[in-house]
Design an enzyme around this catalytic site. Structure first.
Site, PDB file in Angstrom:
ATOM      1  N   SER A  16      -7.062  31.842 -21.603  1.00 51.89           N
ATOM      2  CA  SER A  16      -7.231  33.166 -22.206  1.00 51.89           C
ATOM      3  C   SER A  16      -8.385  33.915 -21.554  1.00 51.89           C
ATOM      4  CB  SER A  16      -7.369  33.153 -23.720  1.00 51.89           C
ATOM      5  OG  SER A  16      -7.062  34.450 -24.203  1.00 51.89           O
ATOM      6  N   HIS A  56     -21.044  41.466 -22.782  1.00 46.48           N
ATOM      7  CA  HIS A  56     -21.611  42.808 -22.603  1.00 46.48           C
ATOM      8  C   HIS A  56     -23.103  42.721 -22.905  1.00 46.48           C
ATOM      9  CE1 HIS A  56     -17.403  43.982 -22.784  1.00 46.48           C
ATOM     10  NE2 HIS A  56     -17.325  43.246 -23.877  1.00 46.48           N
ATOM     11  N   CYS A 112      -6.274  29.799 -25.869  1.00 43.50           N
ATOM     12  CA  CYS A 112      -4.956  29.490 -26.418  1.00 43.50           C
ATOM     13  C   CYS A 112      -4.885  27.979 -26.639  1.00 43.50           C
ATOM     14  CB  CYS A 112      -3.886  29.939 -25.421  1.00 43.50           C
ATOM     15  SG  CYS A 112      -2.230  29.490 -25.915  1.00 43.50           S
TER      16      CYS A 112
END
Length: 128
Positions: free
Chosen positions: A68, A73, A88
């Site tokens: 995945s 940030h 996943c």
């Protein structure tokens, strides 16, 4: 679909400020931690923000994984970071690998405060 999504808001990170302002260093950390945990990086895209005077500002980036993704940030002006690791678990349980990446990146950033959530995504349903 079935997976684990780990989400954190990291406040007042006490790491070297260059880690929050240097795209290359942050990308290397994220990709390396994914690999070391046993996840499969397929590619990465990290963007370097700059102040009006040209100096490095924050960084935003993603590591696309076969399992995945990782997204990060940074706001170096306040020492804050958001971090998501989603895996996943359809063909095998990758939860512990995700937890390892999540924990190691957080340890490296060394925040004074962590607000985190763990979300189980989806459910396994038989196909008809």
């Amino acid at each position: 679909m079935n997976g684990l999504h780990l989400i954190a808001d990291l406040y007042d990170c006490r790491c070297d400020v260059a880690l929050l302002t240097d795209r290359e260093r942050l990308e290397t950390l994220c990709v390396q931690e994914c690999r070391e945990a046993g996840l499969t990086p397929l590619g990465a895209y990290f963007y370097q923000f700059r102040h009006d005077n040209g100096e490095n500002a924050g960084v935003t980036g993603t590591v696309v994984l076969a399992e995945s993704h990782l997204a990060i940030h940074t706001w170096p002006e306040t020492g804050n970071v958001t971090l998501d690791v989603y895996v996943c678990n359809f063909s095998k349980d990758n939860s512990e690998l995700a937890r390892q990446v999540f924990r190691r990146v957080i340890e490296t950033l060394n925040p004074m405060e962590v607000v985190s959530h763990s979300v189980v995504r989806g459910k396994i349903a038989p196909r008809e």
